[in-house]
Write a protein that holds these residues in place. Structure first.
Motif, PDB file in Angstrom:
ATOM      1  N   PHE A 123      36.511  26.241  41.748  1.00  0.00           N
ATOM      2  CA  PHE A 123      36.889  27.022  40.265  1.00  0.00           C
ATOM      3  C   PHE A 123      35.225  28.504  39.938  1.00  0.00           C
ATOM      4  O   PHE A 123      35.836  29.371  40.018  1.00  0.00           O
ATOM      5  CB  PHE A 123      37.543  26.500  39.193  1.00  0.00           C
ATOM      6  CG  PHE A 123      37.789  27.644  38.148  1.00  0.00           C
ATOM      7  CD1 PHE A 123      38.523  28.342  37.872  1.00  0.00           C
ATOM      8  CD2 PHE A 123      36.985  27.309  36.927  1.00  0.00           C
ATOM      9  CE1 PHE A 123      38.337  29.096  36.754  1.00  0.00           C
ATOM     10  CE2 PHE A 123      36.530  27.970  35.713  1.00  0.00           C
ATOM     11  CZ  PHE A 123      37.405  29.378  35.329  1.00  0.00           C
ATOM     12  N   PHE A 124      34.784  27.343  39.678  1.00  0.00           N
ATOM     13  CA  PHE A 124      32.939  27.952  39.851  1.00  0.00           C
ATOM     14  C   PHE A 124      32.638  29.384  40.643  1.00  0.00           C
ATOM     15  O   PHE A 124      32.001  30.402  40.200  1.00  0.00           O
ATOM     16  CB  PHE A 124      32.370  26.841  39.164  1.00  0.00           C
ATOM     17  CG  PHE A 124      31.046  27.122  38.863  1.00  0.00           C
ATOM     18  CD1 PHE A 124      30.370  28.018  38.162  1.00  0.00           C
ATOM     19  CD2 PHE A 124      29.831  27.129  39.859  1.00  0.00           C
ATOM     20  CE1 PHE A 124      29.139  28.078  37.382  1.00  0.00           C
ATOM     21  CE2 PHE A 124      28.712  27.688  39.506  1.00  0.00           C
ATOM     22  CZ  PHE A 124      28.893  27.796  38.250  1.00  0.00           C
ATOM     23  N   LEU A 125      32.833  28.817  41.850  1.00  0.00           N
ATOM     24  CA  LEU A 125      32.492  29.526  42.751  1.00  0.00           C
ATOM     25  C   LEU A 125      33.210  30.467  43.234  1.00  0.00           C
ATOM     26  O   LEU A 125      33.369  32.295  43.419  1.00  0.00           O
ATOM     27  CB  LEU A 125      32.747  29.320  44.352  1.00  0.00           C
ATOM     28  CG  LEU A 125      31.378  28.224  45.055  1.00  0.00           C
ATOM     29  CD1 LEU A 125      31.918  27.349  46.164  1.00  0.00           C
ATOM     30  CD2 LEU A 125      30.523  28.345  44.309  1.00  0.00           C
TER      31      LEU A 125
ATOM     32  N   LEU B 107      32.758  37.781  38.998  1.00  0.00           N
ATOM     33  CA  LEU B 107      31.661  38.334  38.645  1.00  0.00           C
ATOM     34  C   LEU B 107      31.372  39.371  38.999  1.00  0.00           C
ATOM     35  O   LEU B 107      30.211  40.315  38.230  1.00  0.00           O
ATOM     36  CB  LEU B 107      31.429  36.802  37.478  1.00  0.00           C
ATOM     37  CG  LEU B 107      31.659  36.730  36.147  1.00  0.00           C
ATOM     38  CD1 LEU B 107      30.364  35.136  35.493  1.00  0.00           C
ATOM     39  CD2 LEU B 107      31.666  37.865  35.478  1.00  0.00           C
ATOM     40  N   SER B 108      30.903  38.862  39.862  1.00  0.00           N
ATOM     41  CA  SER B 108      29.842  40.055  41.123  1.00  0.00           C
ATOM     42  C   SER B 108      31.047  41.172  41.726  1.00  0.00           C
ATOM     43  O   SER B 108      30.375  41.652  41.427  1.00  0.00           O
ATOM     44  CB  SER B 108      29.359  39.078  42.532  1.00  0.00           C
ATOM     45  OG  SER B 108      31.162  39.131  43.286  1.00  0.00           O
TER      46      SER B 108
END
Length: 107
Positions: free
Chosen positions: A4-6, A12-13
């Motif tokens: 999930f974090f990745l 966001l990128s």
């Protein structure tokens, strides 16, 4: 690392932060408005936080110049990037000196 974090970092990128950057002037203006109302904060601190707006303006102008005339982003031209960042360092130094003076008065 958590999947999930990745995925969140990947999202966001790809996010264009131009509108967020432009909209950030609104809360910062509110912050400055209330900062100037506080009598116990010295003028040097207020000036330093106001100089941050100058840093943003200078950064925008230098970025436009860099893109228009050099066809490079600001971070690709070290001299221009350093010149823009100088104004942030200047505002931070003024804020720091203001707080040092304020704490010396309190003691």
């Amino acid at each position: 690392m958590n999947d999930f974090f990745l995925r969140f970092i990947d999202f966001l990128s790809k996010f264009d932060n131009t509108a967020l950057f432009a909209a950030s002037i609104i809360p910062y203006s509110i912050f400055l408005y209330f900062l100037y109302k506080i009598k116990s904060i010295n003028k040097l601190i207020k000036t330093g936080f106001s100089l941050t707006v100058l840093f943003v303006f200078i950064t925008i102008v230098i970025s436009i110049y860099s893109l228009s005339y050099l066809n490079l982003t600001l971070v690709e031209v070290d001299v221009l990037h350093g010149s823009a960042e100088f104004f942030l360092t200047l505002s931070d130094a003024v804020i720091l000196v203001g707080f040092i003076k304020m704490f010396k008065v309190i003691r």
